[in-house]
Design an enzyme around this catalytic site. Structure first.
Site, short mmCIF file in Angstrom:
data_model
loop_
_atom_site.label_atom_id
_atom_site.label_comp_id
_atom_site.label_asym_id
_atom_site.label_seq_id
_atom_site.Cartn_x
_atom_site.Cartn_y
_atom_site.Cartn_z
N LYS A 109 35.67 41.73 37.94
CA LYS A 109 35.85 42.61 36.79
C LYS A 109 34.75 42.44 35.75
O LYS A 109 34.64 43.25 34.83
CB LYS A 109 37.22 42.36 36.16
CG LYS A 109 38.36 42.78 37.07
CD LYS A 109 39.71 42.64 36.37
CE LYS A 109 40.84 43.15 37.23
NZ LYS A 109 41.11 42.31 38.41
C1 LIG Z 1 41.79 42.86 39.54
C2 LIG Z 1 41.72 42.05 40.80
C3 LIG Z 1 42.01 42.60 42.08
C4 LIG Z 1 42.49 44.02 42.25
O1 LIG Z 1 41.53 44.98 41.94
P1 LIG Z 1 41.97 46.49 41.69
O2 LIG Z 1 40.74 47.20 41.30
O3 LIG Z 1 43.00 46.44 40.61
O4 LIG Z 1 42.56 46.98 42.98
C5 LIG Z 1 41.86 41.80 43.19
N1 LIG Z 1 41.48 40.52 43.08
C6 LIG Z 1 41.21 39.95 41.89
C7 LIG Z 1 40.82 38.51 41.84
C8 LIG Z 1 41.32 40.69 40.71
O5 LIG Z 1 41.08 40.09 39.53
#
Ligand SMILES: *Cc1c(COP(=O)(O)O)cnc(C)c1O
Length: 433
Positions: free
Chosen positions: A107
């Site tokens: 993210k």
């Molecule tokens: C946010 C997150 C996900 C999921 O991603 P999405 O875009 O919400 O499907 C998977 N793994 C980790 C470690 C995350 O922080």
């Protein structure tokens, strides 16, 4: 380029409006009016480009009509100050490690990109300070806080539930200072979210200060995740494995995989996608039955994927005009219990030496189960295993090393503002700023 709402009841928005609002006024998600294809020569040359270079091309296709070329390239280069290497785990299975950013979470890219894009618009229009409010149960707060750290003209308030966030996570947004204020709410995550929602709806507060959200559905956070998929392809192409590439994405809100689907629409030669879920199997069930039935989320080992009503499902439906047959032709699903996740982590560690985190474990296992002869599988490893150290150590009977960057956060001094879960207290605090 204009952005429309998936609910179809809001006026078209400019990129700036879509970024500042996050959600459209009809509560739909913004989608770009057009998805531009990239040229054949771009894909021929992609394996000779750096991550930053290829991402600049992708970003120009998305945002080039609305952001000056040089400024956009600067934003991309600033965002991608690290690589996402594809590591071979075993024959035909690669882990695309998305966790080399500042908080070791994928993210980071979306958060940083959004911070810099917002800053670009603030500067261009000589706006006064913008204040970002974000409620977090852990990961989002750290990515957003670090993405916005030191970005002039923007102040970030991170609201988190007291005692409900791991030490590592807490240290990643409470030790930063500068333009980041951590607010420790005496309540649970839902209280934090309620405070943020009330703040956006409060007329007096909005007259006092410019408020915006850094929610994961924001187009500026979501679209840049497409960069990862181009980098995956470039690396596979370098290895002579660019054909028949299958990408498997551990999914929660489905933002990451949707960005990959955009990549495919732009011409990226991904043969097909797999969405790997934990026990929250709403999308998996949709693929099987054609029915979308959201449920309350279930707590699992892969907690960043504990989502019972994935917000980006609306974008997927929009992208395929609601056609279930087309969706299931391009995306397969898989769902794993905590027991299976732990078993996969042990099996992978014992046979390959690779340490998976619980989210990546869903991705790896789905490739083991669903990859066909002649295909090359790449799963997105979305978090560094050290972010879930206690769980990973106990499952693997190991002692996962904490990377230097993470350890640095933990040395910092925690600074946070204690807050009750009463909106009147939060409002008074914001009005005093
Ligand atoms: C946010 C997150 C996900 C999921 O991603 P999405 O875009 O919400 O499907 C998977 N793994 C980790 C470690 C995350 O922080």
């Amino acid at each position: 380029m204009k952005y429309y709402s998936t609910n179809g009841k809001a006026p078209l928005a400019t990129l700036e409006e879509a970024v500042v609002r996050g959600l459209a006024p009809d509560r739909g998600l913004y989608m770009p009016e057009r998805i531009k294809s990239l040229s054949g020569s771009f894909f021929e040359e992609i394996d000779k480009m750096s991550f930053q270079e290829m991402a600049c091309h992708v970003a120009q296709a998305f945002f080039g009509e609305d952001v000056e070329e040089k400024a956009l390239n600067d934003i991309v280069c600033d965002t991608l100050a690290f690589d996402t290497p594809a590591v071979k785990v075993e024959e035909n299975i690669y882990s695309l490690e998305l966790f080399h950013g500042p908080t070791l979470a994928f993210k980071d890219v979306g958060a940083r990109f959004m911070a810099r894009l917002l800053q670009y618009f603030i500067r261009k229009e000589g706006k006064k300070q913008v204040n970002v409010l974000v409620a977090t149960s852990g990961d989002t707060g750290s990515a957003v806080a670090n993405g916005f750290l030191g970005v002039e003209g923007i102040h970030v308030y991170v609201l988190y539930p007291k005692g409900k966030v791991s030490n590592i996570q807490e240290s990643q947004f409470t030790t930063l200072g500068k333009n980041i204020t951590a607010i420790e709410v005496d309540g649970v995550f839902d209280d934090c979210q309620a405070l943020v929602k009330s703040a956006f709806m409060d007329g007096e507060l909005n007259a006092h200060m410019n408020l915006t959200s850094a929610n994961s559905i924001n187009v500026a956070r979501f679209l840049p995740q497409a960069f990862y998929y181009f980098n995956a392809y470039a690396q596979m192409k370098r290895l002579g494995k660019g054909d028949n590439m299958v990408i498997c994405v551990p999914s929660g809100n489905f933002g990451n995989i949707t960005a990959g689907l955009f990549g495919k629409r732009m011409g990226l030669p991904v043969k097909r996608f797999i969405a790997a879920n934990n026990a929250n199997d709403i999308f998996y069930n949709y693929l099987q039955s054609g029915k979308y039935e959201p449920k309350p989320s279930i707590q699992t080992l892969a907690n960043a994927m504990d989502v019972g009503d994935p917000s980006n499902f609306a974008r997927i439906i929009d992208l395929y005009k609601g056609c279930h047959a087309d969706i299931s032709a391009e995306i397969s699903g898989a769902t794993y219990s905590d027991e299976q996740i732990a078993q996969t982590m042990r099996q992978c560690h014992a046979t390959t030496g690779y340490v998976l985190d619980p989210h990546g474990a869903c991705g790896y296992q789905a490739l083991k189960d669903l990859l066909h002869e002649g295909e090359t599988g790449v799963f997105l490893e979305t978090a560094h295993p050290a972010k879930f150290k206690e769980k990973v150590d106990s499952i693997l009977q190991a002692d996962v090393q904490i990377p230097e960057r993470l350890a640095e956060f933990m040395k910092g001094k925690k600074l946070s503002v204690p807050m009750s879960a009463q909106f009147s207290d939060f409002k008074e605090f914001l009005l005093s700023r």
